[in-house]
Design a protein around this motif. Structure first.
Motif, PDB file in Angstrom:
ATOM      1  N   LYS A 114      27.176  -1.748  73.452  1.00 65.48           N
ATOM      2  CA  LYS A 114      27.640   0.216  73.482  1.00 65.48           C
ATOM      3  C   LYS A 114      26.533   0.406  71.956  1.00 65.48           C
ATOM      4  O   LYS A 114      25.762   1.213  72.366  1.00 65.48           O
ATOM      5  CB  LYS A 114      28.670   0.436  73.445  1.00 65.48           C
ATOM      6  CG  LYS A 114      28.223   1.484  73.621  1.00 65.48           C
ATOM      7  CD  LYS A 114      29.962   3.353  74.309  1.00 65.48           C
ATOM      8  CE  LYS A 114      29.381   3.936  73.578  1.00 65.48           C
ATOM      9  NZ  LYS A 114      28.673   4.776  74.092  1.00 65.48           N
TER      10      LYS A 114
ATOM     11  N   ASP B 234      22.732   2.502  72.275  1.00 66.50           N
ATOM     12  CA  ASP B 234      22.613   3.655  71.949  1.00 66.50           C
ATOM     13  C   ASP B 234      22.118   3.615  70.876  1.00 66.50           C
ATOM     14  O   ASP B 234      20.973   4.659  70.493  1.00 66.50           O
ATOM     15  CB  ASP B 234      24.007   3.957  71.536  1.00 66.50           C
ATOM     16  CG  ASP B 234      24.918   4.613  72.880  1.00 66.50           C
ATOM     17  OD1 ASP B 234      24.726   4.272  73.551  1.00 66.50           O
ATOM     18  OD2 ASP B 234      26.106   4.313  72.044  1.00 66.50           O
TER      19      ASP B 234
ATOM     20  N   GLU C 116      32.481  -0.452  81.346  1.00 65.36           N
ATOM     21  CA  GLU C 116      32.010   0.590  80.432  1.00 65.36           C
ATOM     22  C   GLU C 116      31.232  -0.653  79.015  1.00 65.36           C
ATOM     23  O   GLU C 116      32.603  -0.868  79.082  1.00 65.36           O
ATOM     24  CB  GLU C 116      33.187   1.432  80.151  1.00 65.36           C
ATOM     25  CG  GLU C 116      33.638   2.303  81.196  1.00 65.36           C
ATOM     26  CD  GLU C 116      35.041   2.819  81.197  1.00 65.36           C
ATOM     27  OE1 GLU C 116      35.646   3.442  80.078  1.00 65.36           O
ATOM     28  OE2 GLU C 116      35.346   3.471  82.566  1.00 65.36           O
TER      29      GLU C 116
ATOM     30  N   SER D 287      25.532   3.655  81.727  1.00 63.52           N
ATOM     31  CA  SER D 287      24.481   4.215  80.253  1.00 63.52           C
ATOM     32  C   SER D 287      23.374   4.991  80.576  1.00 63.52           C
ATOM     33  O   SER D 287      22.490   4.718  80.442  1.00 63.52           O
ATOM     34  CB  SER D 287      24.854   2.530  79.201  1.00 63.52           C
ATOM     35  OG  SER D 287      25.455   2.189  78.665  1.00 63.52           O
TER      36      SER D 287
END
Length: 252
Positions: A65, A69, A120, A201
């Motif tokens: 993640k 990002d 996730e 995402s």
């Protein structure tokens, strides 16, 4: 004695094989498989957030993640072995005029290549996403298998040249066909993996993603290997048929 047609086919197959291998090697070693286009940095709050993401990207622990990002927000590019972002020098983060842009990269280490993907990203309690995990591992292993098959084919071909024999040509053609299929499967696994990542995402507003030239190089190398395989198989089969005809003629 080798017929001129077969010799020409073998030479063309060798050229195609070399081109395909060079293209695939360049694709594996570069990061432009997928690239993101991010909006310009504006405002002190935005600058602070982006600097924090960048620092975590460069010095923090591996986390899907976090690096995803950062790639989304800083014009990132990601390949099979590298992930990179475009950032201004530290003193120019909040300046509007175009400053010199630096490309900062980190490689995926071998343990990171085998790190599980989660349903996730970043949440280890969400459970492992088996499909994304194995797609990622396949996109890492399949191009190496493709290069290994081509190297093996080259060694067999070198030995065949020393022995002045066309007998192994069919096997060499099959190895090239498998190499082409592995490369094509690599591209398919990569595209499927990126699509699944973007489903879990979501891209930020005004951030666009596009395919990079490294992926196209890998995509081009696949049919080149297959064309080389077709020429090799044709030369082997045709030479074998002519040999048996000549043998039957002499016996008769």
């Amino acid at each position: 004695m080798v017929d001129n047609r077969y010799a020409t086919a073998l030479v063309i197959a060798c050229v195609l094989s070399i081109l395909a291998t060079v293209y695939l090697s360049v694709a594996i070693g570069t990061q432009h498989w997928y690239q993101y286009s991010s909006p310009t940095v504006r405002g002190e709050a935005n600058v602070s957030e982006l600097r924090s993401l960048y620092d975590e990207f460069m010095t923090g622990e591996f986390d899907e993640k976090t690096y995803s990002d950062t790639l989304f927000r800083l014009n990132g590019t990601v390949g099979l072995w590298w992930r990179c972002v475009l950032v201004p020098p530290s003193a120019h983060w909040n300046r509007e005029p175009d400053a010199k842009i630096l490309l900062e990269c980190r490689n995926f280490t071998l343990p990171e290549q085998f790190t599980p993907k989660y349903k996730e990203p970043g949440n280890h309690n969400s459970g492992e996403d088996m499909l994304r995990t194995y797609l990622w591992r396949c996109q890492f292993l399949l191009p190496l298998a493709s290069l290994g098959l081509v190297v093996l084919a080259g060694l067999i071909g070198f030995c065949a040249c020393l022995c002045r024999s066309l007998t192994p040509t069919l096997g060499i053609g099959v190895l090239h066909l498998l190499a082409g299929l592995c490369t094509l499967a690599t591209v398919c696994c990569y595209l499927a993996g990126m699509d699944l990542l973007h489903r879990v995402s979501m891209l930020p507003d005004k951030v666009d993603g596009s395919l990079g030239w490294s992926l196209y190089l890998a995509l081009i190398s696949s049919p080149l290997h297959m064309m080389a395989a077709a020429l090799l198989v044709w030369a082997a089969r045709s030479h074998s048929q002519n040999y048996y005809r000549m043998t039957a003629y002499r016996v008769a």
